[in-house]
Motif scaffolding. Sequence first.
Motif, PDB file in Angstrom:
ATOM      1  N   ALA A  72       0.819  -1.216   0.000  1.00 45.90           N
ATOM      2  CA  ALA A  72       0.000   0.000   0.000  1.00 45.90           C
ATOM      3  C   ALA A  72       0.852   1.265   0.000  1.00 45.90           C
ATOM      4  CB  ALA A  72      -0.940  -0.003   1.208  1.00 45.90           C
ATOM      5  N   PHE A  73       2.081   1.181   0.513  1.00 52.12           N
ATOM      6  CA  PHE A  73       3.010   2.327   0.446  1.00 52.12           C
ATOM      7  C   PHE A  73       3.239   2.720  -1.018  1.00 52.12           C
ATOM      8  CE2 PHE A  73       7.213   4.201  -0.026  1.00 52.12           C
ATOM      9  CZ  PHE A  73       7.310   5.077   1.038  1.00 52.12           C
ATOM     10  N   GLY A  74       3.418   1.707  -1.867  1.00 55.65           N
ATOM     11  CA  GLY A  74       3.611   1.964  -3.289  1.00 55.65           C
ATOM     12  C   GLY A  74       2.386   2.573  -3.938  1.00 55.65           C
ATOM     13  N   LEU A  75       1.200   2.159  -3.476  1.00 58.72           N
ATOM     14  CA  LEU A  75      -0.039   2.728  -4.024  1.00 58.72           C
ATOM     15  C   LEU A  75      -0.153   4.208  -3.668  1.00 58.72           C
ATOM     16  CD1 LEU A  75      -2.715   2.362  -5.505  1.00 58.72           C
ATOM     17  CD2 LEU A  75      -3.731   1.557  -3.367  1.00 58.72           C
ATOM     18  N   GLY A  76       0.250   4.569  -2.454  1.00 62.48           N
ATOM     19  CA  GLY A  76       0.242   5.973  -2.054  1.00 62.48           C
ATOM     20  C   GLY A  76       1.165   6.808  -2.929  1.00 62.48           C
ATOM     21  N   ALA A  77       2.368   6.282  -3.174  1.00 59.12           N
ATOM     22  CA  ALA A  77       3.320   6.975  -4.043  1.00 59.12           C
ATOM     23  C   ALA A  77       2.760   7.095  -5.458  1.00 59.12           C
ATOM     24  CB  ALA A  77       4.652   6.226  -4.060  1.00 59.12           C
ATOM     25  N   SER A  78       2.092   6.033  -5.937  1.00 58.67           N
ATOM     26  CA  SER A  78       1.536   6.037  -7.285  1.00 58.67           C
ATOM     27  C   SER A  78       0.437   7.077  -7.447  1.00 58.67           C
ATOM     28  CB  SER A  78       0.967   4.651  -7.625  1.00 58.67           C
ATOM     29  OG  SER A  78       1.984   3.681  -7.649  1.00 58.67           O
ATOM     30  N   THR A  79      -0.381   7.256  -6.412  1.00 66.22           N
ATOM     31  CA  THR A  79      -1.476   8.231  -6.482  1.00 66.22           C
ATOM     32  C   THR A  79      -0.935   9.634  -6.706  1.00 66.22           C
ATOM     33  OG1 THR A  79      -2.811   6.873  -4.986  1.00 66.22           O
ATOM     34  CG2 THR A  79      -3.467   9.161  -5.258  1.00 66.22           C
ATOM     35  N   ILE A  80       0.062  10.021  -5.900  1.00 63.60           N
ATOM     36  CA  ILE A  80       0.655  11.357  -6.050  1.00 63.60           C
ATOM     37  C   ILE A  80       1.334  11.480  -7.403  1.00 63.60           C
ATOM     38  CG2 ILE A  80       2.379  12.955  -5.133  1.00 63.60           C
ATOM     39  CD1 ILE A  80      -0.106  12.671  -3.387  1.00 63.60           C
ATOM     40  N   ALA A  81       2.043  10.428  -7.811  1.00 60.04           N
ATOM     41  CA  ALA A  81       2.770  10.466  -9.086  1.00 60.04           C
ATOM     42  C   ALA A  81       1.814  10.672 -10.252  1.00 60.04           C
ATOM     43  CB  ALA A  81       3.558   9.179  -9.273  1.00 60.04           C
ATOM     44  N   LEU A  82       0.702   9.961 -10.225  1.00 58.81           N
ATOM     45  CA  LEU A  82      -0.249  10.041 -11.336  1.00 58.81           C
ATOM     46  C   LEU A  82      -0.787  11.457 -11.489  1.00 58.81           C
ATOM     47  CD1 LEU A  82      -1.841   8.420 -13.490  1.00 58.81           C
ATOM     48  CD2 LEU A  82      -3.625   8.132 -11.776  1.00 58.81           C
ATOM     49  N   ILE A 111      -0.899  -2.117  -9.356  1.00 58.16           N
ATOM     50  CA  ILE A 111      -0.748  -2.121  -7.898  1.00 58.16           C
ATOM     51  C   ILE A 111      -2.108  -1.995  -7.203  1.00 58.16           C
ATOM     52  CG2 ILE A 111      -0.387   0.351  -7.384  1.00 58.16           C
ATOM     53  CD1 ILE A 111       2.120  -0.606  -5.769  1.00 58.16           C
ATOM     54  N   VAL A 112      -3.053  -1.278  -7.815  1.00 58.67           N
ATOM     55  CA  VAL A 112      -4.423  -1.244  -7.283  1.00 58.67           C
ATOM     56  C   VAL A 112      -5.008  -2.653  -7.287  1.00 58.67           C
ATOM     57  CG1 VAL A 112      -6.783  -0.533  -7.867  1.00 58.67           C
ATOM     58  CG2 VAL A 112      -4.976   1.162  -7.791  1.00 58.67           C
ATOM     59  N   SER A 113      -4.795  -3.359  -8.386  1.00 57.73           N
ATOM     60  CA  SER A 113      -5.313  -4.733  -8.492  1.00 57.73           C
ATOM     61  C   SER A 113      -4.694  -5.640  -7.443  1.00 57.73           C
ATOM     62  CB  SER A 113      -5.018  -5.285  -9.895  1.00 57.73           C
ATOM     63  OG  SER A 113      -5.574  -4.456 -10.885  1.00 57.73           O
ATOM     64  N   LEU A 114      -3.381  -5.470  -7.199  1.00 53.78           N
ATOM     65  CA  LEU A 114      -2.698  -6.310  -6.219  1.00 53.78           C
ATOM     66  C   LEU A 114      -3.194  -6.015  -4.802  1.00 53.78           C
ATOM     67  CD1 LEU A 114      -0.517  -8.285  -5.295  1.00 53.78           C
ATOM     68  CD2 LEU A 114       1.171  -6.438  -5.512  1.00 53.78           C
ATOM     69  N   VAL A 115      -3.278  -4.749  -4.452  1.00 53.65           N
ATOM     70  CA  VAL A 115      -3.684  -4.386  -3.092  1.00 53.65           C
ATOM     71  C   VAL A 115      -5.108  -4.850  -2.788  1.00 53.65           C
ATOM     72  CG1 VAL A 115      -4.189  -2.428  -1.573  1.00 53.65           C
ATOM     73  CG2 VAL A 115      -2.088  -2.439  -2.913  1.00 53.65           C
ATOM     74  N   PHE A 116      -5.985  -4.776  -3.795  1.00 49.57           N
ATOM     75  CA  PHE A 116      -7.394  -5.146  -3.569  1.00 49.57           C
ATOM     76  C   PHE A 116      -7.707  -6.585  -4.010  1.00 49.57           C
ATOM     77  CE2 PHE A 116      -7.648  -0.536  -3.471  1.00 49.57           C
ATOM     78  CZ  PHE A 116      -8.568  -0.307  -2.455  1.00 49.57           C
ATOM     79  N   ALA A 117      -6.657  -7.384  -4.293  1.00 53.71           N
ATOM     80  CA  ALA A 117      -6.877  -8.750  -4.800  1.00 53.71           C
ATOM     81  C   ALA A 117      -7.760  -9.573  -3.872  1.00 53.71           C
ATOM     82  CB  ALA A 117      -5.532  -9.444  -5.011  1.00 53.71           C
ATOM     83  N   SER A 118      -7.493  -9.498  -2.563  1.00 56.01           N
ATOM     84  CA  SER A 118      -8.273 -10.314  -1.617  1.00 56.01           C
ATOM     85  C   SER A 118      -9.736  -9.888  -1.603  1.00 56.01           C
ATOM     86  CB  SER A 118      -7.670 -10.203  -0.210  1.00 56.01           C
ATOM     87  OG  SER A 118      -7.645  -8.851   0.213  1.00 56.01           O
TER      88      SER A 118
END
Length: 696
Positions: free
Chosen positions: A162-172, A686-693
Amino acid sequence: MDAVPYLAAASAIAALALAFYYYKAVEAASPGDDRMVFLMGEIQKGAKAFLRKEYQWVSVFAVALAILLAVVITPLAAVSYALGALLSAAAGYAGMTVATMANARTTEAAKEGPSKALPVAFRGGAVMGFSVAGLALLGLMLTYLLFVEWLEVDDAFEIVTAFGLGASTIALFSRVGGGIYTKAADVGADLVGKVEAGIPEDDPRNPATIADNVGDNVGDVAGMGADLFESYAGSIIAPISLTAFAFGLTAAEAGGDNVLPLLVFPMAIAFIGMVASIIGSFFVRGGDSTDSKALSRALHMGTNVAMGITVLGTLAVAFWLFDDDAFFDKPWGLAVSVIGGLLVGWGLGKTAEYYTSDHYGPVKKIAAQSETGPATTILAGISGGMVSVAGSVALILAGVGIAYWGGEQTFIAGEGGIYGIAVAAIGMLATTGVVVSVDAYGPIADNAGGIAEMAELDPSVREVTDALDSLGNTTAAIAKGFAVGSAALTALALFKSFEFAIAQADPSSTLNLNIGEVDVFIGLFIGAALPFLFAALTIDAVGRAAAKMIEEVRRQFREIPGLREGAPGVVPDSARCVEISTEASLKEMVVPGGLAVVVPLVVGFIDVDALGGLLAGALVTGFALAIFMANAGGAWDNAKKYIETGHHGGKGSDPHKAAVVGDTVGDPFKDTSGPAMNILIKVMTIVSLVFASAFV
C-alpha cells in the motif's frame, strides 16, 4: 542479513544529508541582479501556489482511497498508503523549491561560462534526485521494519504494498496535472509569441513566459520527481511482494532461511545503488566548451561512475546472500538479472538519445522535412517516434530474457525466473539518485535561459544556457526511458504477485488468462484501449487549457498599448496567465487520473479474469505508446533547436515556423501523455494487487 533494511535506511539518510549539502551549495551561489531575483521570485511563487492547490485537490481523492483501504483491507494499509503519498509529495515540493532557487543562480553563473553554470544546475537537480531516492527508500524501509519485523502484523506485506499505491497516487496526479500546466503555458507562449507576434522565446513582452517557466518546475521537476519516486519504490516493492505472495508469507515467517535472502536482496541492491549514486554525483564537472557532446560527457560522468560501482556491488551482494545455501545455486545468476536490467535501462536511454539528439539522423531528418512545411515535419516526428518503439521493445525483451534466465540459474528448483525479472527493474533504477539529478537539471537550465532573455542579459549568456537546455531535452528523454522500462518489468512482477494473491485469498480461485475465454478477451481489449483513451484525454486537456492561454495572450497584445512594441514601463499581466494554467490543469487532471484507479476496481469486482486481461493489454500498449510519445516529442523539440542554431534558415524562417508547430504538437506528447503512461500501467497493477483479496 537482518541488518540489510537498516543499512538501506542509513544510506537513505545519507542521501538526504547530501541533498541538504547541495541545497546549501546552491543557496550560496549569487542569484544575480534585482531583475533576475524578481523573476526567480515570481517563478517560485507561481510554482508553490500551484503545488499547494494541486495537493489540496489530490488529498480529497487520497483520503477517499485511504478510507476504502481501511474498510476493505485493514486500517494499517491506509496508514502505509498515507505515508507513501505524503513522502512523495514532500520530495516533489522540496525539489521544486530548490529548482526555482537554482534557475537565476545558473543564469548568473552562465556569465562566466558553462564550467560554472553546469555544476550549479546539476546541484539544483541533485537536491531533487537525492530527496526522491532518500525519502522513497527511507519511507519504505521504515514501513517494512515497522509492520514486518517489529510488529509482525497480519497482512504485513499487503500493508507494505500500500506504500507503493500511495506513491503512485501522487505520481499520477502530479504528472498529469503538472504536465497539463506546463504544456498549456508552453503552447500558448510559443504559438502567439514566436509564430504570430514574431518575438523570441521567453521575451519579457510575452505574458505567458512566467507561466511557461513555472510549468517547467511543476511538471518537469515536481511531476517527474513524483514519477521516479513511485517507480523507485515500486521496483523495490515488486520482488518483496512477489516473494511474500508466492510463499504465502506472514510477517512471522519472513525470517525463514529460504525466503529472507529473497526479501532483503532488493533492499541490498537499493543500498548499493544509493551509495554509488552519492559517490557518482561528485564526478560531475563542467568544462569550458558549449559543445553538447562535451557537456553530455561531463553530465553523464556521474551516472557512469554510479553504474560501474553498482555492477561490482551487485556481484558482491549476490554471492553474500545466495552462496552456500541448499535452496540456491549459482548466485551470479541473480546478479546477472540485476546487471542486465541496469544495462537495458542504459540501452533504453541511449536509444532515446539517438532518436532525440540533434547529433543523429532522426532529428536532422525532421529539421530537413521542415523545409516543406508543418505537415511533413509532423509526419517525420511521428514516424521517428514509432520506429524508436521497435528498438526499445527489442531491448526490453532482451532484458526480460536475460533476467528470467539469471533467476532460473540461482533457484535450484528452477522457478526463479519471474523473481529475476522483478529484481531487474531495481537494476534499472538502482542509481535513481543520480539519474533524477541529471533529469531535473534540464528544467533548471531551461528556466535559466528564460531568465537570461527576460532580464535582457548579454546574448553570450543565452548561448551558454541554450547549450545546457538542449542537453536537458536529451537527459529528460533518457530518464523517461529508464522510467518506462522499469515500469514494464515492475508491472510484470506485480502482475505475477496479483496472480499469487488471488490464489492465496481464495485457494479455489486461479487467474485464467486464456484469451479463448470471452471475459479475458474482453478485458484484453479494454486494457489495450485504456492507454489510448488516457492519452487522448490528457492531450485534449492540454489543448483546452492552451486555447484559454492563447486567447489571453492575444487579448493582452491587443488591449495593452505598447506591449507588443516593448514600450518603456509597459509590462504584461503574467499573474493572469499563471492563474489560467493553474485553474485549467487542476480541473482537467481529475478524469484521466481517476480513470487509472476506478477502471481496474470496477472490472475487478465484476470479473477477476477480465481484470487479468485488462492488465496484460494495458501493459503492452501503454509501454509502446510511452516510448513513441516521449521520443517523438523530444525529437520535434530538438529539431526546432537545431534550426535555431542556424540550420535550414535559422530563427524566423519558414522552416523554423514549421518546426515550432512540430514542437507544439510534441509538447503534450513528451511532457504530459507519454510520461504518465508508465504510471498508468503501474497504478492499475498495484491497485489490483492491493485489492486482490477483496475481489475474490
